[in-house]
Write an enzyme that holds these catalytic residues in place. Structure first.
Site, mmCIF file in Angstrom:
data_model
loop_
_atom_site.group_PDB
_atom_site.id
_atom_site.type_symbol
_atom_site.label_atom_id
_atom_site.label_comp_id
_atom_site.label_asym_id
_atom_site.label_seq_id
_atom_site.Cartn_x
_atom_site.Cartn_y
_atom_site.Cartn_z
ATOM 1 N N LYS A 175 2.243 9.464 8.408
ATOM 2 C CA LYS A 175 1.426 9.050 9.553
ATOM 3 C C LYS A 175 1.895 9.563 10.928
ATOM 4 C CE LYS A 175 -1.355 5.482 7.596
ATOM 5 N NZ LYS A 175 -0.936 4.900 6.318
ATOM 6 N N ASP A 183 9.133 2.501 1.898
ATOM 7 C CA ASP A 183 7.957 3.215 2.377
ATOM 8 C C ASP A 183 7.774 2.862 3.851
ATOM 9 O OD1 ASP A 183 5.426 4.016 3.104
ATOM 10 O OD2 ASP A 183 4.446 3.327 1.276
ATOM 11 N N PHE A 188 0.857 -1.198 0.000
ATOM 12 C CA PHE A 188 0.000 0.000 0.000
ATOM 13 C C PHE A 188 0.882 1.234 0.000
ATOM 14 C CE2 PHE A 188 -2.515 3.468 1.530
ATOM 15 C CZ PHE A 188 -3.701 3.303 0.836
#
Ligand SMILES: *Cc1c(COP(=O)(O)O)cnc(C)c1O
Length: 393
Positions: free
Chosen positions: A249, A220, A135
């Site tokens: 995040k 990532d 993702f």
């Protein structure tokens, strides 16, 4: 306003692209969140790992309040202290690179993709290989990088130049590389894909392959970074370094921010005019990020992640013995997945009703990602609620 009133406003005015629980959240403190009717919830999910220090950590609140009263926005044609200091923290805790700031994980990955391409533009190389169940975000480039067909549906044509291979399969990866490949991009621990942990052999093999073929390794760490794994960045468990890494995040401790950091030799390809973000690196978000790094140190949170991570995994594994719907418990530090033999959506709904925030991803994997300062009693309380609900399933 109460839950019903706000829900009616949403129904009228907010695009219904999320499935929402009928709960109106009004405040949070540490692991606790309250709704408009005064009900308290134990948050062991941290809103997709964003609330790294729990809700409204006093250090983040103070940094934001002070910075909000001083200077909130400054265009990137000037200097501000918080952006510089935050870049220094990221660089010193990782591999000594330079930072570009943006506002989300998708943008951070978008930046990494653009950097990989521009850096290789003279060589005519542009292809990027990513992994099944990854993702990387929802912009057209990052959703193309995301190797999950369900997120592609309806958005064709996607961006050219991406291909996918199975995670932890080095042979498949080697076969996919050709003379147009410029980068390999992956999450060291896949989050949305169901807490899938890259093996040491795989990560080290990728690094070696990148060195041999002159490819960039993009990691990532939007979800697994920022000390959640028990090291500042998940790649540090593998004895390798990436060329480019992305964060978002948890980086702002609850405030919107994204960052890409790259080795200097590569970073210099992003010449003035090639890439930018209006809000990227704004002093408000960066001040929160600085407070996050300082708090991880001051409160010895790496140590707490190790202790509480192994405690939570032990407790969950012992729950597994009495709960036949639990297939596997796996994770690193406080990034833990509980794989079920059944669909988890209803279980999560029941947990939320019982006052516990958890999440289910990839249909069957419950994600347990509490704040890094979580205490034993919080873990015990959460697991007790989960146990009650699982025993009824
Ligand atoms: C959430 C996530 C993203 C996208 O971040 P946004 O801030 O939602 O754009 C990218 N990569 C990973 C690994 C993520 O978990």
């Amino acid at each position: 306003m109460n839950t019903k009133e706000i829900k009616e406003i949403y129904d009228q005015y907010v695009i219904p692209n999320y499935i929402r629980n009928p709960i109106l959240l009004v405040k949070g403190s540490g692991v606790d969140v309250w709704d408009a009717e005064g009900k308290r919830y134990l948050d062991l999910f941290s809103g997709w790992a964003v609330s790294l220090l729990g809700h409204c950590h006093p250090n983040v609140v103070k940094a934001l309040q002070e910075q909000a009263a001083k200077l909130q926005h400054a265009p990137n044609i000037y200097y501000t202290e918080p952006q510089g200091i935050l870049a220094k923290h990221i660089s010193e805790k990782s591999f000594g690179g330079q930072c570009f700031f943006c506002n989300s994980g998708a943008e951070a990955n978008e930046s990494a993709i653009k950097l990989a391409r521009i850096h290789n533009s003279n060589a005519g190389k542009y292809k990027i290989i990513t992994f099944l169940d990854s993702f990387h975000g929802r912009t057209i480039a990052t959703v193309t990088a995301t190797a999950q067909p369900k997120y592609h549906k309806g958005f064709a044509p996607l961006l050219e130049g991406f291909s996918y291979v199975p995670f932890n399969d080095l042979d498949a990866l080697k076969k996919e590389v050709d003379d147009k490949t410029c980068a390999i991009m992956l999450e060291p621990i896949q989050g949305e894909g169901g807490i899938n942990i890259a093996t040491k052999e795989f990560m080290q093999g990728i690094r070696k392959l990148c060195n041999e073929k002159g490819l960039l390794l993009i990691l990532d760490e939007v979800q697994c970074g920022m000390a959640r794994s028990g090291k500042y960045f998940a790649y540090q468990h593998y004895g390798i370094e990436p060329d480019i890494m992305t964060l978002a995040k948890a980086l702002g401790g609850g405030v919107a921010i994204g960052a890409m950091t790259a080795r200097k030799e590569i970073a210099k390809s992003l010449v003035p005019g090639s890439h930018a973000s209006t809000f990227g690196g704004n002093p408000l978000a960066c001040a929160a990020g600085v407070a996050v790094f300082e708090t991880i140190e001051k409160e010895h949170l790496l140590e707490n992640v190790k202790n509480m991570g192994s405690y939570a995994q032990e407790q969950l594994k012992s729950l597994q013995k009495t709960c036949k719907v639990i297939k596997e418990v796996r994770g690193v530090g406080l990034m833990i997945g509980i794989e079920l033999s059944v669909n988890g959506a209803e279980i999560i709904k029941n947990c939320i009703q019982a006052g516990l925030f958890l999440n289910c991803t990839h249909d069957k994997v419950i994600r347990f990602m509490p704040p890094l300062n979580v205490k034993k009693e919080n873990i015990d309380e959460g697991i007790a609620i989960l146990k009650t609900i699982l025993s009824k399933t």
